[in-house]
Design a protein around this motif. Structure first.
Motif, PDB file in Angstrom:
ATOM      1  N   VAL A  95       0.853  -1.187   0.000  1.00 56.93           N
ATOM      2  CA  VAL A  95       0.000   0.000   0.000  1.00 56.93           C
ATOM      3  C   VAL A  95       0.892   1.242   0.000  1.00 56.93           C
ATOM      4  CG1 VAL A  95      -1.681   1.307   1.394  1.00 56.93           C
ATOM      5  CG2 VAL A  95      -1.848  -1.192   1.264  1.00 56.93           C
ATOM      6  N   GLY A  96       0.453   2.290  -0.669  1.00 60.70           N
ATOM      7  CA  GLY A  96       1.176   3.569  -0.611  1.00 60.70           C
ATOM      8  C   GLY A  96       2.339   3.645  -1.586  1.00 60.70           C
ATOM      9  N   ASP A  97       3.355   4.441  -1.239  1.00 62.21           N
ATOM     10  CA  ASP A  97       4.431   4.752  -2.177  1.00 62.21           C
ATOM     11  C   ASP A  97       5.349   3.586  -2.516  1.00 62.21           C
ATOM     12  OD1 ASP A  97       3.320   7.183  -1.741  1.00 62.21           O
ATOM     13  OD2 ASP A  97       5.158   8.219  -1.148  1.00 62.21           O
ATOM     14  N   CYS A  98       5.325   2.502  -1.706  1.00 60.31           N
ATOM     15  CA  CYS A  98       6.189   1.364  -2.034  1.00 60.31           C
ATOM     16  C   CYS A  98       5.457   0.353  -2.905  1.00 60.31           C
ATOM     17  CB  CYS A  98       6.721   0.691  -0.768  1.00 60.31           C
ATOM     18  SG  CYS A  98       5.516  -0.338   0.073  1.00 60.31           S
ATOM     19  N   ALA A  99       4.227   0.730  -3.332  1.00 63.28           N
ATOM     20  CA  ALA A  99       3.407  -0.186  -4.119  1.00 63.28           C
ATOM     21  C   ALA A  99       3.073   0.418  -5.477  1.00 63.28           C
ATOM     22  CB  ALA A  99       2.105  -0.482  -3.373  1.00 63.28           C
ATOM     23  N   ALA A 100       3.017  -0.421  -6.506  1.00 61.53           N
ATOM     24  CA  ALA A 100       2.498   0.007  -7.800  1.00 61.53           C
ATOM     25  C   ALA A 100       1.161  -0.688  -7.969  1.00 61.53           C
ATOM     26  CB  ALA A 100       3.459  -0.365  -8.912  1.00 61.53           C
ATOM     27  N   ILE A 101       0.095   0.082  -7.813  1.00 62.51           N
ATOM     28  CA  ILE A 101      -1.263  -0.461  -7.795  1.00 62.51           C
ATOM     29  C   ILE A 101      -1.951  -0.040  -9.092  1.00 62.51           C
ATOM     30  CG2 ILE A 101      -3.489  -0.290  -6.593  1.00 62.51           C
ATOM     31  CD1 ILE A 101      -1.561   0.469  -4.083  1.00 62.51           C
ATOM     32  N   PRO A 102      -2.537  -0.991  -9.822  1.00 59.75           N
ATOM     33  CA  PRO A 102      -3.142  -0.600 -11.100  1.00 59.75           C
ATOM     34  C   PRO A 102      -4.169   0.508 -10.872  1.00 59.75           C
ATOM     35  CG  PRO A 102      -3.470  -2.969 -10.654  1.00 59.75           C
ATOM     36  CD  PRO A 102      -2.698  -2.415  -9.519  1.00 59.75           C
ATOM     37  N   SER A 103      -4.085   1.552 -11.673  1.00 53.57           N
ATOM     38  CA  SER A 103      -5.011   2.663 -11.519  1.00 53.57           C
ATOM     39  C   SER A 103      -6.416   2.216 -11.896  1.00 53.57           C
ATOM     40  CB  SER A 103      -4.568   3.812 -12.428  1.00 53.57           C
ATOM     41  OG  SER A 103      -5.553   4.803 -12.452  1.00 53.57           O
ATOM     42  N   PRO A 104      -7.424   2.619 -11.111  1.00 50.09           N
ATOM     43  CA  PRO A 104      -8.806   2.258 -11.436  1.00 50.09           C
ATOM     44  C   PRO A 104      -9.179   2.729 -12.846  1.00 50.09           C
ATOM     45  CG  PRO A 104      -8.685   3.217  -9.237  1.00 50.09           C
ATOM     46  CD  PRO A 104      -7.335   3.390  -9.862  1.00 50.09           C
ATOM     47  N   SER A 105      -8.500   3.768 -13.357  1.00 51.25           N
ATOM     48  CA  SER A 105      -8.790   4.271 -14.698  1.00 51.25           C
ATOM     49  C   SER A 105      -8.315   3.286 -15.761  1.00 51.25           C
ATOM     50  CB  SER A 105      -8.095   5.615 -14.911  1.00 51.25           C
ATOM     51  OG  SER A 105      -6.689   5.438 -15.015  1.00 51.25           O
ATOM     52  N   GLY A 106      -7.479   2.291 -15.349  1.00 45.26           N
ATOM     53  CA  GLY A 106      -6.978   1.320 -16.318  1.00 45.26           C
ATOM     54  C   GLY A 106      -5.631   1.680 -16.897  1.00 45.26           C
ATOM     55  N   LYS A 107      -5.207   2.928 -16.731  1.00 47.10           N
ATOM     56  CA  LYS A 107      -3.914   3.344 -17.292  1.00 47.10           C
ATOM     57  C   LYS A 107      -2.910   3.538 -16.168  1.00 47.10           C
ATOM     58  CE  LYS A 107      -5.323   7.051 -19.335  1.00 47.10           C
ATOM     59  NZ  LYS A 107      -5.388   8.310 -20.094  1.00 47.10           N
ATOM     60  N   GLY A 108      -1.789   2.864 -16.245  1.00 44.14           N
ATOM     61  CA  GLY A 108      -0.699   3.098 -15.300  1.00 44.14           C
ATOM     62  C   GLY A 108      -1.053   2.730 -13.863  1.00 44.14           C
ATOM     63  N   PHE A 109      -0.310   3.374 -12.950  1.00 41.60           N
ATOM     64  CA  PHE A 109      -0.443   3.070 -11.520  1.00 41.60           C
ATOM     65  C   PHE A 109      -1.080   4.246 -10.770  1.00 41.60           C
ATOM     66  CE2 PHE A 109       3.551   0.751 -12.818  1.00 41.60           C
ATOM     67  CZ  PHE A 109       2.971  -0.507 -12.855  1.00 41.60           C
ATOM     68  N   CYS A 110      -1.584   3.961  -9.565  1.00 45.02           N
ATOM     69  CA  CYS A 110      -2.135   5.026  -8.722  1.00 45.02           C
ATOM     70  C   CYS A 110      -1.021   6.002  -8.335  1.00 45.02           C
ATOM     71  CB  CYS A 110      -2.728   4.436  -7.442  1.00 45.02           C
ATOM     72  SG  CYS A 110      -4.177   3.439  -7.753  1.00 45.02           S
ATOM     73  N   PRO A 111      -1.343   7.299  -8.226  1.00 39.00           N
ATOM     74  CA  PRO A 111      -0.305   8.268  -7.862  1.00 39.00           C
ATOM     75  C   PRO A 111       0.119   8.113  -6.400  1.00 39.00           C
ATOM     76  CG  PRO A 111      -2.442   9.345  -8.020  1.00 39.00           C
ATOM     77  CD  PRO A 111      -2.643   7.930  -8.483  1.00 39.00           C
ATOM     78  N   PRO A 112       1.372   8.478  -6.107  1.00 39.16           N
ATOM     79  CA  PRO A 112       1.899   8.319  -4.749  1.00 39.16           C
ATOM     80  C   PRO A 112       1.485   9.469  -3.835  1.00 39.16           C
ATOM     81  CG  PRO A 112       3.623   9.156  -6.175  1.00 39.16           C
ATOM     82  CD  PRO A 112       2.390   9.017  -7.027  1.00 39.16           C
ATOM     83  N   THR A 113       0.186   9.626  -3.590  1.00 40.38           N
ATOM     84  CA  THR A 113      -0.276  10.722  -2.730  1.00 40.38           C
ATOM     85  C   THR A 113      -0.950  10.161  -1.480  1.00 40.38           C
ATOM     86  OG1 THR A 113      -2.467  10.813  -3.745  1.00 40.38           O
ATOM     87  CG2 THR A 113      -0.755  12.158  -4.769  1.00 40.38           C
ATOM     88  N   ALA A 114      -1.056  11.019  -0.471  1.00 38.75           N
ATOM     89  CA  ALA A 114      -1.682  10.615   0.791  1.00 38.75           C
ATOM     90  C   ALA A 114      -3.137  10.227   0.562  1.00 38.75           C
ATOM     91  CB  ALA A 114      -1.593  11.758   1.796  1.00 38.75           C
ATOM     92  N   GLN A 115      -3.811  11.005  -0.292  1.00 40.65           N
ATOM     93  CA  GLN A 115      -5.209  10.726  -0.623  1.00 40.65           C
ATOM     94  C   GLN A 115      -5.405   9.273  -1.046  1.00 40.65           C
ATOM     95  OE1 GLN A 115      -7.830  12.992  -3.607  1.00 40.65           O
ATOM     96  NE2 GLN A 115      -6.273  14.483  -3.012  1.00 40.65           N
ATOM     97  N   PHE A 116      -4.529   8.824  -1.981  1.00 41.72           N
ATOM     98  CA  PHE A 116      -4.637   7.453  -2.459  1.00 41.72           C
ATOM     99  C   PHE A 116      -4.208   6.457  -1.389  1.00 41.72           C
ATOM    100  CE2 PHE A 116      -5.461   9.163  -6.581  1.00 41.72           C
ATOM    101  CZ  PHE A 116      -6.149   8.163  -7.239  1.00 41.72           C
ATOM    102  N   ALA A 117      -3.134   6.770  -0.681  1.00 39.07           N
ATOM    103  CA  ALA A 117      -2.623   5.831   0.332  1.00 39.07           C
ATOM    104  C   ALA A 117      -3.705   5.484   1.347  1.00 39.07           C
ATOM    105  CB  ALA A 117      -1.407   6.430   1.027  1.00 39.07           C
ATOM    106  N   ILE A 118      -4.471   6.498   1.772  1.00 44.57           N
ATOM    107  CA  ILE A 118      -5.496   6.262   2.791  1.00 44.57           C
ATOM    108  C   ILE A 118      -6.582   5.329   2.252  1.00 44.57           C
ATOM    109  CG2 ILE A 118      -7.322   7.393   4.134  1.00 44.57           C
ATOM    110  CD1 ILE A 118      -5.411   9.862   4.262  1.00 44.57           C
ATOM    111  N   ARG A 119      -7.015   5.591   1.011  1.00 48.53           N
ATOM    112  CA  ARG A 119      -8.067   4.722   0.414  1.00 48.53           C
ATOM    113  C   ARG A 119      -7.544   3.323   0.122  1.00 48.53           C
ATOM    114  NH1 ARG A 119      -8.814  10.198   0.634  1.00 48.53           N
ATOM    115  NH2 ARG A 119     -11.044  10.659   0.704  1.00 48.53           N
ATOM    116  N   GLU A 120      -6.290   3.244  -0.307  1.00 47.32           N
ATOM    117  CA  GLU A 120      -5.690   1.925  -0.553  1.00 47.32           C
ATOM    118  C   GLU A 120      -5.631   1.133   0.756  1.00 47.32           C
ATOM    119  OE1 GLU A 120      -2.755   3.944  -3.900  1.00 47.32           O
ATOM    120  OE2 GLU A 120      -1.867   2.952  -2.170  1.00 47.32           O
TER     121      GLU A 120
END
Lengths: 584, 584
Positions: free
Chosen positions: B343-368
Motif C-alpha cells: 500500500v502507498g508509495d512502495c506499491a504500484a497499484i493498477p489505476s482504477p482508470s486502467g492506465k498506469g499506476f495510482c499516484p503516490p499521494t496521501a489521498q490514495f494511500a489512505i483509500r488503498e
C-alpha cells in the motif's frame, strides 16, 4: 549605530590572546550616545534592558545593547513542565528581540572584557569573528553555569534542568525508556529503564520529579506491557528535608505528598559518580537507571570569574573564600568600580534586611534589574540613585498532579489551593500575551486529554563532518583564523600563497593542521582543483583522538615538526603537549 | 502476546548476515491468533492498522501489529508550515499508540524479511537486539526514501523536507541566518546568508518556498539592519512550469503569484552539486546561499528493493526498468504472493482508470489502506475481496500568505478562496481532536501576531562520546554483538574470558576493535578495575578516520593481525579493505 572593531578571530582564544589581538586594532572611541551594554539574556539581563529602554523612552543620547548567546529568553520555572510534556517547548521561550524591541540585540558569545579599552570582546557570526563592543556602562547579568566536574561521569551521563535542550531531551528520554521497556524481556534491564532518578531536593529537582511522575503515570495506558508497580521514582537529596529554601514544615509536607504518590526519598545522600547504567552515592549505594537528572552543581560563570581576577573587582566571600561573583553596593554598582553594575546570580547584593546577600531567585533578579536601570541612568544624568530594597513576596513549589506547597505573605499553603496559586502566579509572570494564551490553553487541554507521548526525533545523528567542494572553490582562506583541520577524502586541492601554488594535495593527505597548535591566522589558502570531499575535524575531537592514540600523536608531531619548525620550537615539552594544551 | 525470538545482534547487519543469525535460532511457530503485521508508520501504515483494528472490533482471532522506526506519525502536508513557524512542530505529529490503540505497536527498525520462516527481522531496544516478529499476513507500507546520491555534496549540505527534523532544522537555520546577517559587515557574506534556495517545483518545494518567504518577510521587522531588497528567494525546477502534478494553467498561476511576491523562478534547471557555500546547476551557473532545501531525489526503500529481489516478488517497471516497488493486483495483493500486500508509495497499484499506476499521494494511500484492510480480512475469512477503486477528489497547493491554487472536482481555483479551502481540508484531515484544535489556534493566532523568531537550541553539540565507568562495572559483555570500539582515556580495565582475567589494559590502549571487522559476538568481557573514562567510536566514525589516515590504517591492520589472526585470514585484500568494507 556604534562602530565595532572587526578582526577575524575565534571564540576559542584564551582571554589573554583575545585581548592582545583586539588591542592591536582598536579604532579610536568615537563620540556619540552613551552606551550601556547588558551581558546576558536571562531574567536579570532581559529585565535590565527592558527597564532601561522603558525609562529612556524617546531619548537618543543613551543607547542600550543586549548581548546573549541565544536569541531567546527561557522562562526557567516552567522547564520541568516542558520536560513532562504539559507545556510545549516553544511556549516557554520568547525571542529577546520581541521582549526588548527598543534595545539593540547581538547574538554572540562573550569572550572577555577588555577593561582597559572599555570594550566587550565577543565572537559572533559563522566564522566566529572576534568583535569589540564598546561600552560606557556595563551591566553584568551573566548568571551561573552548571558544573558537574566534582562528580565523575555526571557530565557525560546525566541530564541537567537548566536549558530548553535539557527539558526537551528529558521528555524524549523518558518516552524512549517507556518504548524500550515495553519490548524489553530482561527484567533487570526493564527495571533500569523504568527507574527515574533526580538529584537535588531544591525547587528544580522537586518540580522535576513531580512532573516526571505525572508524565509517566499518565502515559502508561498506552504501554500495555508495563505495570505501574514496575516503575520507580527516586529523589536524592543531601539533607534530611527537601526544599531547604522553604520553611521546614512545607518541605516535610512536600515530602509526604510526593511519597504518597510513589516517589522514594533518598535523603542524607550525595551523588558521587554516574555511569551509563548507574548512579553511585557517596555511601557506596548505587541505583541502576537509564534516566538521571542532576539539578545540583553550580559554578561561577567563567567570564565573571576571570573579569573579577583580571580587573581587581571585589569578589564576594563565603567562609573566607571567594565565590566568583561580583560584590556590589546597595545601588547595584560593583564595589569601587563606577560604570560597572551586576544583577542576578552573578552578583552578591547586600540584602535589604542587612544580613548577607540577596537570594539568587528570579523574583529578586527582576527587582534588582529595575533598580539597576534607574541607577545607571542616574549615574549618566548625575541625579541621585536609589537603594535596592525588596522583600520576597512568597515562595512556591509545584509537585505535579494538581498539588503544590507555598508560603505567600507568611501564609503556608499545601495541596490544590497552593497549586492553583502557583499556576496563576507563573502564568501572570510569563512574558508576552501570546505565550500566556498558549500556556493557558496547554494547561486547559492537559486537564482533559492525555499527555503527548511522541518521542520527537529532531536530533539528527551526527557523525564526523564531511564537506563537499566543487572545482575552484576556496576551502581555507589566507588570513582566516583556523579552528579546524581537514583530511582529503576524495579529489585534489592546491595550497596557495598569494597567487602562487606551493603544493598540491590528494586523497589521504591533511591540511589546516596548524589549527591544532594555536589560533593564528592561516598562512596559506587552500582551493579545490577537482570535486573534493574533505573530512572536517574540530580541534576538540582531534585532541581526543591524538591524546588517546599514541600512533596518531607521533604521526602529527612529526608532520607538524616538518611543516612548521618555527611553531614547534616554542613548545618545550613533548610534541603531544603542543597539540593537547593550546585549546582552552 | 506473540512469542518473539531474541538474539543479541545489531541493526547494521547485512540482510544475509541477519538471516543467517536468525535462522539459527528460530523458535517453532506457535498456534494462536492469525497475525497481520504492518510495516511502516506513514499514511499507508497507520491507516491500514487503523482500518484493520476497526473492522476486527472485538474479534480476538486476528492480531494486528504495526512496526515503525518512530513512535509518531507525521502529517507531512503541514511540514512546510512547521518550517515556517506558522504551526508548532508538536502539533503535526501524533503518537502512533494513540492513533491505533487497538493494534500492537513496536518501535523498531526493520532489518530484513525472513520469507522462509514468515518473520520480520527487526532490531530494537538500546542494544539493538535482533528480534523475529512472526506474521501470517504482511502489509508493506514502507514508502520511499530520500536519496541525494546523484548530486555530490547535497546530502552533506542540503536540508530535505520529509521529516519533522527537516522542518525543525530549516526553521532554526533561517532564523540563524537572519541573526547572522544582522551583524554581518561583508556584503557578499550577507547576501549569501539572505539567499534562500529550494530545489523542486512539486508540492513540497512550492509550499516550502512560499512559507519560507512568509516567515522571512514577517520576521524582518525585528532585524533593523536587514533591508527587504537584500533578501532573495529562488525556486529551482527542471521543467518550464511548476507543479507538474496540476493542470498547467494552475502551475502558471502559482508561478505568477510567487513571482509577484519576490520569488525568483529558476526554470529548466537541475541541481548538479552543492557545497557549504553554493548550489551548482547543471548548466554551470551557481548560487551563493547558506540555506538550500532539496525536495527532489527519491529512491526505493532498501528493504522493499531487497525483498523484491530476494523473494521473487514482481517489481513494477517503468520504461523497461524496475523501480523498486511491489507490483500488486487490484486487490492490493503482491502479484502471485498470497499473504503479502502493499500500500502507498512502495506499491504500484493498477489505476482504477486502467492506465498506469495510482499516484503516490496521501489521498490514495489512505483509500488503498482501507481496501487492503478489507481484503486482508477477506483472505483470512475466505470471503470475497473488493477491487480498489478511487478517483482523486482534487489537488491543492498552498503558496503561503493567504494564497493557494486548487483543482477540486474539476473546478480550478486560485488565491484566497483556494487557500481557505486548503486550510479547511487539511485541518479536517489532520488526525486527532486535540491536534486539530491546536493547529486551528496556531492559525488563528498567526493571523494577528508576528511569527516566532526563537532559534531553538535543542541540538546539543555532539563531540565524540566519552563514557564513564566505576570500578567493577562491565563495559562489554561476552556474547554481545559489538558495534563499537573503545579507547581507554583514564583508568584500567580487565579483559575476562569466563572468570579468567586474560589481559589488563590501561590508558591509550584499545579494545573492542573486532567490531571493526565484523558483527560477531564479543569473545571476551571487559570490566573496569578503577574508575575509567573510555572514548567510544562507532564503526562509521572509525572507518572515516581509518580510510582517510594511512597511519591509522596501518596501526589497526597490525593490531588486528596480532590479536585476531583467524579473522584476518578470511580477508584476502589489504588490511584496510577488511576494516572498510564490512559495514553496510
Amino acid at each position: 549605530m556604534a562602530t565595532v572593531d572587526r578582526k577575524a578571530a575565534t571564540g576559542t582564544l584564551t582571554p589573554a590572546q583575545a585581548l592582545a589581538l583586539a588591542g592591536a586594532a582598536l579604532a579610536p572611541r568615537r563620540e556619540g550616545p552613551t552606551r550601556v551594554v547588558v551581558l546576558g539574556g536571562g531574567f536579570a539581563g532581559v529585565h535590565a534592558a527592558k527597564y532601561l529602554t522603558a525609562l529612556l523612552g524617546r531619548r537618543t543620547d543613551v543607547e542600550v545593547e543586549l548581548l546573549s548567546e541565544e536569541n531567546y529568553f527561557v522562562f526557567q520555572p516552567l522547564l520541568p513542565e516542558v520536560a513532562a510534556g504539559g507545556i510545549a517547548a516553544t511556549h516557554v521561550v520568547n525571542p529577546i528581540r520581541e521582549l526588548v524591541p527598543r534595545a539593540r540585540f547581538r547574538c554572540c558569545k562573550v569572550s572577555s572584557i577588555d577593561l582597559a579599552h572599555k570594550r566587550v570582546l565577543v565572537s559572533q557570526g559563522e566564522g566566529l569573528e572576534l568583535v569589540g563592543v564598546p561600552y560606557d556602562h556595563l551591566v553584568f547579568c551573566l548568571g551561573k553555569v552548571t558544573s558537574f566536574a566534582m562528580m565523575p561521569g555526571v557530565s557525560e551521563h546525566a541530564l541537567a534542568m537548566k536549558d530548553l535542550s535539557d527539558a526537551f531531551g528529558l521528555r524524549n528520554r523518558v518516552i524512549r525508556c517507556l518504548e524500550l521497556a515495553d519490548i524489553e524481556a530482561n527484567p533487570d534491564a526493564k527495571r533500569a529503564l523504568l527507574t527515574f532518578v533526580v538529584a537535588g531536593g531544591g525547587f528544580s529537582g522537586v518540580e522535576t520529579i513531580g512532573e516526571l511522575r505525572e508524565l509517566v503515570d499518565r502515559s502508561l495506558k498506552y504501554f500495555p506491557r508495563i505495570r505501574r508497580e514496575e516503575v520507580q521514582f527516586k529523589l536524592i537529596h543531601s539533607q534530611k528535608t527537601i526544599l531547604p529554601e522553604m520553611p521546614e514544615k512545607l518541605g516535610r509536607a512536600a515530602q509526604e505528598i510526593l511519597e504518597k504518590r510513589g516517589v522514594e526519598m533518598v535523603l542524607g545522600a550525595r551523588v558521587r559518580a554516574a555511569s551509563r547504567e548507574q548512579v553511585f552515592l557517596a555511601d557506596d549505594r548505587s541505583i541502576a537507571t537509564r534516566t538521571f537528572v542532576c539539578t545540583v552543581g553550580n559554578a561561577p560563570n567563567p567570564i565573571a570569574k576571570h573579569t573579577i581576577a583580571a580587573g581587581g573587582f571585589q569578589e564576594a566571600q563565603v567562609g573566607g573564600r571567594g565565590i566568583g561573583v561580583f560584590e556590589t553596593d546597595a545601588m547595584l554598582q560593583c564595589v569601587g568600580k563606577p560604570g560597572y553594575w551586576a544583577v542576578g546570580d552573578c552578583a552578591a547584593i547586600p540584602s535589604p534586611s542587612g544580613k548577607g546577600f540577596c537570594p539568587p531567585t528570579a523574583q529578586f533578579a527582576i527587582r534588582e534589574a529595575k533598580a539597576c536601570a534607574k541607577n545607571v541612568l542616574a549615574a549618566i544624568d548625575g541625579t541621585p540613585m536609589v537603594t535596592f530594597a525588596f522583600k520576597a513576596l512568597g515562595i512556591l513549589a509545584s509537585l505535579g498532579q494538581r498539588s503544590a506547597v507555598a508560603e505567600v505573605f507568611g501564609v503556608k499553603l499545601t495541596g490544590f489551593v497552593a497549586w492553583v496559586l502557583w499556576r496563576t502566579i507563573y502564568l501572570a509572570k510569563l512574558p508576552g500575551f501570546v505565550r500566556r494564551l498558549r500556556v493557558a490553553l496547554d494547561w486547559t487541554l492537559d486537564l482533559f486529554f492525555p499527555r503527548d507521548i511522541t518521542q520527537l526525533q529532531v536530533f539528527q545523528h551526527k557523525r564526523l563532518d564531511i564537506h563537499h567542494y566543487e572545482p575552484g572553490e576556496t576551502i581555507v582562506r589566507e588570513g582566516q583564523i583556523g579552528r579546524e583541520f581537514y583530511v582529503v577524502l576524495k579529489g585534489e586541492v592546491e595550497v596557495l600563497q598569494g597567487e602562487a601554488v606551493v603544493a598540491t594535495l590528494g586523497a589521504r593527505e591533511v591540511f589546516g593542521e596548524r589549527a591544532l597548535l594555536e589560533d593564528t591566522p592561516r598562512t596559506a589558502a587552500v582551493r579545490a582543483i577537482s570535486a573534493v570531499d574533505v573530512l572536517v575535524m574540530s580541534r576538540g575531537d582531534f585532541r581526543s583522538m591524538v591524546t588517546s592514540l599514541p600512533v596518531l600523536d607521533d604521526y602529527f608531531a612529526k608532520l607538524l615538526r616538518e611543516r612548521h619548525p618555527d611553531a614547534m620550537k616554542r613548545d618545550a615539552g613533548s610534541p603531544s603537549a603542543g597539540v593537547a594544551t593550546t585549546d582552552t
